[in-house]
Each structure stands twice: as structure tokens, then as C-alpha cells.
Design an enzyme around this catalytic site. Sequence first.
Site, PDB file in Angstrom:
ATOM      1  N   PHE A  79       0.839  -1.196   0.000  1.00 43.13           N
ATOM      2  CA  PHE A  79       0.000   0.000   0.000  1.00 43.13           C
ATOM      3  C   PHE A  79       0.879   1.254   0.000  1.00 43.13           C
ATOM      4  O   PHE A  79       1.872   1.326   0.730  1.00 43.13           O
ATOM      5  CB  PHE A  79      -0.926   0.010   1.214  1.00 43.13           C
ATOM      6  CG  PHE A  79      -1.986   1.069   1.120  1.00 43.13           C
ATOM      7  CD1 PHE A  79      -3.043   0.938   0.226  1.00 43.13           C
ATOM      8  CD2 PHE A  79      -1.916   2.209   1.893  1.00 43.13           C
ATOM      9  CE1 PHE A  79      -4.016   1.923   0.113  1.00 43.13           C
ATOM     10  CE2 PHE A  79      -2.880   3.203   1.783  1.00 43.13           C
ATOM     11  CZ  PHE A  79      -3.935   3.062   0.894  1.00 43.13           C
ATOM     12  N   ASP A 133       1.653  -5.139   8.207  1.00 42.20           N
ATOM     13  CA  ASP A 133       0.474  -4.278   8.144  1.00 42.20           C
ATOM     14  C   ASP A 133      -0.745  -5.198   8.036  1.00 42.20           C
ATOM     15  O   ASP A 133      -0.877  -5.969   7.078  1.00 42.20           O
ATOM     16  CB  ASP A 133       0.572  -3.359   6.927  1.00 42.20           C
ATOM     17  CG  ASP A 133      -0.587  -2.368   6.820  1.00 42.20           C
ATOM     18  OD1 ASP A 133      -1.661  -2.637   7.402  1.00 42.20           O
ATOM     19  OD2 ASP A 133      -0.424  -1.351   6.132  1.00 42.20           O
ATOM     20  N   TYR A 166     -10.959   1.048  10.662  1.00 40.52           N
ATOM     21  CA  TYR A 166     -12.189   1.434   9.968  1.00 40.52           C
ATOM     22  C   TYR A 166     -12.563   0.522   8.807  1.00 40.52           C
ATOM     23  O   TYR A 166     -13.549   0.770   8.125  1.00 40.52           O
ATOM     24  CB  TYR A 166     -12.125   2.883   9.477  1.00 40.52           C
ATOM     25  CG  TYR A 166     -10.966   3.254   8.587  1.00 40.52           C
ATOM     26  CD1 TYR A 166     -10.951   2.909   7.251  1.00 40.52           C
ATOM     27  CD2 TYR A 166      -9.895   3.972   9.090  1.00 40.52           C
ATOM     28  CE1 TYR A 166      -9.897   3.264   6.437  1.00 40.52           C
ATOM     29  CE2 TYR A 166      -8.830   4.329   8.288  1.00 40.52           C
ATOM     30  CZ  TYR A 166      -8.829   3.975   6.951  1.00 40.52           C
ATOM     31  OH  TYR A 166      -7.768   4.319   6.150  1.00 40.52           O
ATOM     32  N   LYS A 167     -11.819  -0.539   8.592  1.00 39.22           N
ATOM     33  CA  LYS A 167     -12.178  -1.483   7.535  1.00 39.22           C
ATOM     34  C   LYS A 167     -13.010  -2.613   8.151  1.00 39.22           C
ATOM     35  O   LYS A 167     -14.162  -2.409   8.500  1.00 39.22           O
ATOM     36  CB  LYS A 167     -10.916  -1.989   6.829  1.00 39.22           C
ATOM     37  CG  LYS A 167     -10.086  -0.891   6.169  1.00 39.22           C
ATOM     38  CD  LYS A 167      -8.897  -1.456   5.441  1.00 39.22           C
ATOM     39  CE  LYS A 167      -7.924  -0.382   4.986  1.00 39.22           C
ATOM     40  NZ  LYS A 167      -8.492   0.562   4.013  1.00 39.22           N
ATOM     41  N   ARG A 224     -12.477  -4.082  -7.504  1.00 43.22           N
ATOM     42  CA  ARG A 224     -12.210  -4.728  -6.226  1.00 43.22           C
ATOM     43  C   ARG A 224     -13.503  -4.871  -5.433  1.00 43.22           C
ATOM     44  O   ARG A 224     -14.269  -3.923  -5.273  1.00 43.22           O
ATOM     45  CB  ARG A 224     -11.190  -3.898  -5.442  1.00 43.22           C
ATOM     46  CG  ARG A 224     -10.561  -4.610  -4.275  1.00 43.22           C
ATOM     47  CD  ARG A 224      -9.497  -3.744  -3.624  1.00 43.22           C
ATOM     48  NE  ARG A 224     -10.077  -2.603  -2.925  1.00 43.22           N
ATOM     49  CZ  ARG A 224      -9.534  -2.008  -1.870  1.00 43.22           C
ATOM     50  NH1 ARG A 224      -8.383  -2.422  -1.404  1.00 43.22           N
ATOM     51  NH2 ARG A 224     -10.126  -0.970  -1.311  1.00 43.22           N
TER      52      ARG A 224
END
Length: 420
Positions: A129, A198, A223-224, A379
Site C-alpha cells: 500500500f 500491516d 475502519y475497515k 475490487r
Amino acid sequence: MTTLQECRARDAQDPLRSLRDQFALPEGVIYLDGNSLGPLPKAAPERIARAVAEEWGQGLIRSWNTAGWYELPRRLGDRIAAFIGAGAGEVVATDSTSVNLFKVLSAALTIMAADAPSRRVVISERTNFPTDLYIAEALCRERGFALRLVEAEEIPSALNGDSAVLMLTHVNYRTGAMHDMAAVTAQAHAAGALTVWDLAHSAGAVLVDLTAANADFAIGCGYKYLNGGPGAPAFAWVHPRHADRFWQPLAGWWSHAAPFQFTSDYRPAAGIARYLCGTQPILSMTALECGLDTVAAAEPFGGMAALRHKSLALTDLFILLAEERCAGHGLALVTPREHHRRGSQVGFTRQEGAYAIMQALIARGVIGDFRAGPPDILRFGFTPLYIGYEDVWHAVEHLAAVLASEEWRRPEFSAAQAVT
């Protein structure tokens, strides 16, 4: 070919089906983007309102003590620890993923500079990322290290006598490909390097056992899949063997051994508490706790193992149906088919129109997202807390219709938005 009736029958037999009732999902929306932002827990608005009106409004400054505000980072950290194979007192909920990565990567570089000063290379995956790569690039420039980017299959050969740190995202944000954390960590250690993981696309979605993997450092997102709300506090974990060896670079007062003694000199707190920094965002912490409640609600049904089992079933079904019903329309699967290599998302590439196709799907109420390439990726995230098998069937029906009709060619679907 799988039928709608078969999908409905699977939903009827799903032991996790009732967990969907925890969320305020809009009518007519199939939400396949929980890997970017989890939906709103129904309990969150009232809980946040109570924190505002009662704890802040009435308790005022007293609520740091009476409402338990001061303990929130470590209390929520202990709850997150249960989802990632960490021990009590080893995780704090705090700051953002990027800030926490800066802390732990800096700590890892400090250890290696002291223990093996000739090792000056940080290795990461080329498709990691971007924020991870940017933080690493900046730290390497500052500390005199080099950042080396490799393909996933090149990691074993890249680990050598120059390697200081291997920094990876457990589940790749673009493809959903998942590393074997234990095996890769063992390879890094055998080469003399530390590992930084991560867990942004792992925590609350796949089985993670940091302790069993003998990892060194980990950070992740609130928050995912943890459903903590936009910009929710992230988390940091440090193996206890490293926790007290150094100061982390953002040595704020909350990481002090005795912050309310207000001394002018810094004395780091013991253990994971030294990975805190400044005053914590209590309202955001409150929302995050509601998100953690939604994941913990799976415990009576088998917890993370049950969530992982359903996640694989959902993604298997999506791949099967998409390849059956969208054949001939240029979609190519980039997500591994093997269960042990797949996270909780599915990605397809398409040479033309991927962004517009996703916008057309969103207009139909099927919300996924787009990641620019090359190659460009459609995605889709599958959170088993609220996604069902019928949702998968209808999502593929919409995708097939958008492709077959070329609906995506309408001009409004190509208009670029700030967030994709």
C-alpha cells in the site's frame, strides 16, 4: 450453475446470518466495500450521542476517570489483540495506520542500527500500500537506509546479509493475495532481519496469530473490517521482546511512564503504552468500540474461524458466478484461488473501462471500488458479518448486466471522482 434458490437456501442455513442485524445498511444496497470502510453499527449513533451528551456534556473533565476515557487505548487494544493472536497488554488502539507504521518501523530500524549496523536495507513488496512505501521511503532517507522493492515471489531471494527489515502487508490491498505470515517471518529471521506486518486488510477478516508467527511488529486499521467508522483509530502491536528496548520517535506525554507528574524529562512507559503519543480522540475511540462489538458478536458462533470459513465460501461463490456469467467480457481474476493465499476480497482486471464499470455498478447499488493500475482492478470486499450468498448472486447479476449492455459507456460513469 448455481441458482438464486440455492443461494437463499445457504443463507437460511448460515449460523452467522443474524449478525447482519447489527448494521444500518441502506435498503437496496449490496455493500462490497467493507475492505475500505466498514458500515455503521446500529449501536454507534446512540453510544456516541451518550458520550457527547453525558460523558462530555455532564461529566466534563471528570470523565477521563469516571467514564474510563484514560484506559480506552489499552482496553480497546486488548479487544483487538483477541482478533490477531496477540496477548493482553500487547496492543494499543491509537493514531492512524500511517503514524503507527512510522513508530514501529522507526523502532525496528533503531534495533537493527544497534544490533547489526551493517544491515541497511528495508525490503518491501512493490505493490504494498502506498502509504507504507512513502513512510518507509522517508524513514530510510532520514536514517541512511535503502528501500528495496521486489515482487512477492522475489522476497526469499531478496533476504540476505544486507537486510534489516522486511515490511509487508499481510493481505495485498489490490489483489487480495495473502502471505504465509509464519513462513515469511521465519525466512526473515533466518536471514537476520526483523518483520513489520500491516494488518489493515487482515484484522477482523482472516485468521491472524502474531504470537505463533513469532512476528516482531504489526500495525493495522480500525475502519475497515473492524467497522470503527471513517478515520477510526488504528492499532499497534510490538512483540514483548522488543517493547522496552528503545524510545519510539513520537515520544508524547501519553507514552510517558507517569504523564500526570508533568516532569520536564521523558521517561518512557513500560511495554506497549510507550507507543501512545498525544491525547486520544475519545469520540472516535467510542465509535471504534462499537465496531469491535460487531466482530466480537461472532464469538458464540466460532469467532474468527467461523468468519473466515464464510468469507472463503462467499469469495468462492463470487469467483464461480462471475466467471460463469461474465465470460467473454474481458474480466481476468487477479485474486488467488487457493484458500491459504486469499484474503477476504476478490479483484478482477479489465483492459478497458474498469473505473466506469465500477461507477455503473455503484449507481445500481452494488458498491465496490476501483484501484488504478496497471492493471486497473475492480475490487470487491466480502465481510461475512453482513454479506450473504444471495447478495453475491445479485451482485454478479448486476455486473453481468453492466458488461453485456455496455451501460458503463455512459459518459457520467467516466467522470473522475476524488475518491475511487
